[in-house]
Design a protein around this motif. Sequence first.
Motif, PDB file in Angstrom:
ATOM      1  N   ARG A   1       0.892  -1.210   0.017  1.00 15.33           N
ATOM      2  CA  ARG A   1       0.040   0.146   0.056  1.00 15.33           C
ATOM      3  C   ARG A   1       0.962   1.111   0.131  1.00 15.33           C
ATOM      4  O   ARG A   1       2.097   1.118   0.442  1.00 15.33           O
ATOM      5  CB  ARG A   1      -0.916   0.030   1.040  1.00 15.33           C
ATOM      6  CG  ARG A   1      -1.815  -1.094   1.423  1.00 15.33           C
ATOM      7  CD  ARG A   1      -2.498  -1.191   2.594  1.00 15.33           C
ATOM      8  NE  ARG A   1      -1.445  -1.043   3.768  1.00 15.33           N
ATOM      9  CZ  ARG A   1      -1.875  -0.880   5.109  1.00 15.33           C
ATOM     10  NH1 ARG A   1      -3.145  -0.667   5.278  1.00 15.33           N
ATOM     11  NH2 ARG A   1      -0.935  -0.936   5.874  1.00 15.33           N
ATOM     12  N   ILE A   2       0.431   2.125  -0.556  1.00  9.89           N
ATOM     13  CA  ILE A   2       1.013   3.713  -0.411  1.00  9.89           C
ATOM     14  C   ILE A   2       1.437   3.920   1.023  1.00  9.89           C
ATOM     15  O   ILE A   2       2.362   4.346   1.320  1.00  9.89           O
ATOM     16  CB  ILE A   2       0.162   4.667  -0.931  1.00  9.89           C
ATOM     17  CG1 ILE A   2      -0.370   4.510  -2.478  1.00  9.89           C
ATOM     18  CG2 ILE A   2       0.877   6.104  -1.123  1.00  9.89           C
ATOM     19  CD1 ILE A   2       0.501   4.459  -3.263  1.00  9.89           C
ATOM     20  N   HIS A   3       0.561   3.587   1.865  1.00 12.16           N
ATOM     21  CA  HIS A   3       0.635   3.944   3.246  1.00 12.16           C
ATOM     22  C   HIS A   3       2.022   3.305   4.066  1.00 12.16           C
ATOM     23  O   HIS A   3       2.521   3.673   4.756  1.00 12.16           O
ATOM     24  CB  HIS A   3      -0.678   3.698   3.845  1.00 12.16           C
ATOM     25  CG  HIS A   3      -0.702   3.825   5.323  1.00 12.16           C
ATOM     26  ND1 HIS A   3      -0.736   5.107   5.854  1.00 12.16           N
ATOM     27  CD2 HIS A   3      -1.023   2.922   6.510  1.00 12.16           C
ATOM     28  CE1 HIS A   3      -0.939   4.964   7.131  1.00 12.16           C
ATOM     29  NE2 HIS A   3      -1.214   3.922   7.692  1.00 12.16           N
TER      30      HIS A   3
ATOM     31  N   TYR B   1      -3.057   0.006  -3.232  1.00 10.55           N
ATOM     32  CA  TYR B   1      -1.950  -0.556  -3.653  1.00 10.55           C
ATOM     33  C   TYR B   1      -1.421  -0.307  -4.864  1.00 10.55           C
ATOM     34  O   TYR B   1      -2.011  -0.037  -6.039  1.00 10.55           O
ATOM     35  CB  TYR B   1      -2.452  -2.192  -3.998  1.00 10.55           C
ATOM     36  CG  TYR B   1      -2.830  -2.823  -2.464  1.00 10.55           C
ATOM     37  CD1 TYR B   1      -1.680  -3.407  -1.756  1.00 10.55           C
ATOM     38  CD2 TYR B   1      -3.972  -2.672  -1.898  1.00 10.55           C
ATOM     39  CE1 TYR B   1      -1.862  -4.230  -0.635  1.00 10.55           C
ATOM     40  CE2 TYR B   1      -4.027  -3.222  -0.764  1.00 10.55           C
ATOM     41  CZ  TYR B   1      -3.365  -4.094  -0.167  1.00 10.55           C
ATOM     42  OH  TYR B   1      -3.460  -4.651   1.212  1.00 10.55           O
ATOM     43  N   ASN B   2      -0.193   0.694  -4.809  1.00 14.87           N
ATOM     44  CA  ASN B   2       0.594   1.072  -5.975  1.00 14.87           C
ATOM     45  C   ASN B   2       2.027   1.339  -5.396  1.00 14.87           C
ATOM     46  O   ASN B   2       2.312   1.154  -4.182  1.00 14.87           O
ATOM     47  CB  ASN B   2      -0.077   2.336  -6.519  1.00 14.87           C
ATOM     48  CG  ASN B   2       0.083   2.705  -7.822  1.00 14.87           C
ATOM     49  OD1 ASN B   2       1.346   2.278  -8.382  1.00 14.87           O
ATOM     50  ND2 ASN B   2      -0.470   3.408  -8.178  1.00 14.87           N
ATOM     51  N   ALA B   3       2.713   1.665  -6.376  1.00 13.01           N
ATOM     52  CA  ALA B   3       4.225   2.054  -5.876  1.00 13.01           C
ATOM     53  C   ALA B   3       4.608   3.322  -5.960  1.00 13.01           C
ATOM     54  O   ALA B   3       5.861   3.707  -5.978  1.00 13.01           O
ATOM     55  CB  ALA B   3       5.161   1.403  -7.316  1.00 13.01           C
ATOM     56  N   CYS B   4       3.706   4.271  -5.865  1.00 14.55           N
ATOM     57  CA  CYS B   4       3.976   5.698  -5.729  1.00 14.55           C
ATOM     58  C   CYS B   4       4.846   6.142  -4.717  1.00 14.55           C
ATOM     59  O   CYS B   4       5.694   7.100  -4.865  1.00 14.55           O
ATOM     60  CB  CYS B   4       2.618   6.506  -5.615  1.00 14.55           C
ATOM     61  SG  CYS B   4       1.500   6.149  -6.904  1.00 14.55           S
ATOM     62  N   SER B   5       4.555   5.475  -3.455  1.00 19.87           N
ATOM     63  CA  SER B   5       5.665   5.815  -2.452  1.00 19.87           C
ATOM     64  C   SER B   5       7.135   5.349  -2.546  1.00 19.87           C
ATOM     65  O   SER B   5       8.012   5.647  -1.392  1.00 19.87           O
ATOM     66  CB  SER B   5       5.001   5.794  -0.948  1.00 19.87           C
ATOM     67  OG  SER B   5       4.540   4.022  -0.860  1.00 19.87           O
TER      68      SER B   5
ATOM     69  N   PHE C   1       5.457  12.529  -5.704  1.00 20.23           N
ATOM     70  CA  PHE C   1       4.132  11.742  -5.912  1.00 20.23           C
ATOM     71  C   PHE C   1       3.163  12.748  -5.348  1.00 20.23           C
ATOM     72  O   PHE C   1       3.555  13.620  -4.364  1.00 20.23           O
ATOM     73  CB  PHE C   1       4.318  10.398  -5.542  1.00 20.23           C
ATOM     74  CG  PHE C   1       4.382  10.197  -3.896  1.00 20.23           C
ATOM     75  CD1 PHE C   1       5.379  10.338  -3.255  1.00 20.23           C
ATOM     76  CD2 PHE C   1       3.495   9.374  -3.165  1.00 20.23           C
ATOM     77  CE1 PHE C   1       5.591  10.306  -1.859  1.00 20.23           C
ATOM     78  CE2 PHE C   1       3.398   9.185  -2.068  1.00 20.23           C
ATOM     79  CZ  PHE C   1       4.367   9.451  -1.337  1.00 20.23           C
ATOM     80  N   PRO C   2       1.968  12.387  -5.354  1.00 17.78           N
ATOM     81  CA  PRO C   2       0.930  13.249  -4.970  1.00 17.78           C
ATOM     82  C   PRO C   2       1.060  13.676  -3.428  1.00 17.78           C
ATOM     83  O   PRO C   2       0.904  14.735  -3.043  1.00 17.78           O
ATOM     84  CB  PRO C   2      -0.509  12.411  -5.318  1.00 17.78           C
ATOM     85  CG  PRO C   2      -0.155  11.699  -6.484  1.00 17.78           C
ATOM     86  CD  PRO C   2       1.411  11.440  -6.231  1.00 17.78           C
ATOM     87  N   ILE C   3       1.458  12.779  -2.545  1.00 15.30           N
ATOM     88  CA  ILE C   3       1.323  13.090  -1.217  1.00 15.30           C
ATOM     89  C   ILE C   3       2.544  13.883  -0.779  1.00 15.30           C
ATOM     90  O   ILE C   3       2.415  15.042  -0.030  1.00 15.30           O
ATOM     91  CB  ILE C   3       1.749  11.847  -0.502  1.00 15.30           C
ATOM     92  CG1 ILE C   3       0.155  11.044  -0.279  1.00 15.30           C
ATOM     93  CG2 ILE C   3       1.974  11.995   1.078  1.00 15.30           C
ATOM     94  CD1 ILE C   3       0.188   9.525   0.274  1.00 15.30           C
TER      95      ILE C   3
ATOM     96  N   GLY D   1      -6.404   7.354  -4.414  1.00 17.95           N
ATOM     97  CA  GLY D   1      -6.614   5.929  -4.611  1.00 17.95           C
ATOM     98  C   GLY D   1      -6.851   5.735  -6.047  1.00 17.95           C
ATOM     99  O   GLY D   1      -7.619   4.606  -6.556  1.00 17.95           O
ATOM    100  N   CYS D   2      -5.934   6.280  -7.010  1.00 17.91           N
ATOM    101  CA  CYS D   2      -6.270   6.268  -8.457  1.00 17.91           C
ATOM    102  C   CYS D   2      -6.015   4.816  -9.153  1.00 17.91           C
ATOM    103  O   CYS D   2      -6.533   4.587 -10.166  1.00 17.91           O
ATOM    104  CB  CYS D   2      -5.457   7.310  -9.177  1.00 17.91           C
ATOM    105  SG  CYS D   2      -3.800   6.832  -9.531  1.00 17.91           S
ATOM    106  N   SER D   3      -5.340   3.937  -8.279  1.00 18.66           N
ATOM    107  CA  SER D   3      -5.231   2.607  -8.919  1.00 18.66           C
ATOM    108  C   SER D   3      -6.125   1.543  -8.171  1.00 18.66           C
ATOM    109  O   SER D   3      -5.813   0.452  -8.496  1.00 18.66           O
ATOM    110  CB  SER D   3      -3.737   2.166  -8.429  1.00 18.66           C
ATOM    111  OG  SER D   3      -3.524   2.226  -7.147  1.00 18.66           O
TER     112      SER D   3
HETATM  113 FE1  F3S Z   1      -0.385   7.119  -6.532  1.00 18.45          FE
HETATM  114 FE2  F3S Z   1      -2.908   7.475  -7.636  1.00 18.45          FE
HETATM  115 FE3  F3S Z   1      -2.546   7.620  -5.080  1.00 18.45          FE
HETATM  116  S1  F3S Z   1      -0.689   8.526  -8.262  1.00 18.45           S
HETATM  117  S2  F3S Z   1      -0.352   8.307  -4.674  1.00 18.45           S
HETATM  118  S3  F3S Z   1      -2.132   5.751  -6.479  1.00 18.45           S
HETATM  119  S4  F3S Z   1      -3.688   8.761  -6.366  1.00 18.45           S
END
Ligand code: F3S
Length: 266
Positions: A184-186, A226-230, A240-242, A250-252
């Motif tokens: 998770r991003i978190h 769940y994504n790899a942004c962080s 990244f957005p945060i 939660g765009c993914s």
């Molecule tokens: Fe990443 Fe989309 Fe969230 S770009 S930080 S999963 S809003």
Amino acid sequence: ETKPRTPVLWLHGLECTCCSESFIRSAHPLAKDVVLSMISLDYDDTLMASAGHQAEAILDEVMEKYKGNYILAVEGNPPLNEDGMYCIIGGKPFVDQLKKVAKDAKAIISWGSCASYGCVQAARPNPTRATPVHEVIFDKPIIKVPGCPPIAEVMTGVITYMLTFDRLPDLDRQGRPKMFYSQRIHDKCYRRPHFDAGQYVESFDDEGARKGYCLYKVGCKGPTTYNACSTVRWNDGVSFPIQAGHGCIGCSEDGFWDKGSWYARL
Ligand code: F3S
Ligand code: SF4
Ligand code: SF4
């Protein structure tokens, strides 16, 4: 170096084209290396020079020549209402083109949340009946690479893996590559210590916001996304957005367009 490059046919349904915008910004590997050295991008109506009948002829030619050996990449999704009339490609409903090209594809990559889940055009009441690819194509392996858009290096990373190892990446229960979507991003967010310490932004531009506190109370969906942004971040790992001061939307995640909105809470 002598191995023939794998043909990729990249279709566009109902979408905004920002998955392509993301892809062309990949830094590792560079998008140009993917397109010019790793794959043979034989059809992509956004990027290719040809158009009209010439472009459609190439599509038929590649499908015939590389039957069962090409990868189908799909950006966007087919709208099914009114016999597919809300998205016409080459004079025909996109859903017909999708089914035609999927028939002899080796595997399908669903780029972004549009192809993977429906995304904003599937938001209630979904007037066009925008429908994700896996609800239209049932007999092919489908790799979902969600995100709106997905991270550039995640997109090129998935392709690189498939070409290097000549197999599909390990997928989770939802069909997403585990290598990029298992956390998770978190879990890896640099603001996590503030979350653990109970230090939150209460409203945008307050003292907590200036100090970089956790954005949970102003709507951050990082704990359920769940994504790899962080870890991978965006723009060649810059931010990244945060990090830019806004919570993850939660765009993914499937249904983020309805579930994450005020509308869903009414
Ligand atoms: Fe990443 Fe989309 Fe969230 S770009 S930080 S999963 S809003
Ligand atoms: Fe655009 Fe998002 Fe759809 Fe990609 S997933 S085409 S970025 S709306
Ligand atoms: Fe978690 Fe979001 Fe807070 Fe980061 S900003 S620690 S992802 S709730």
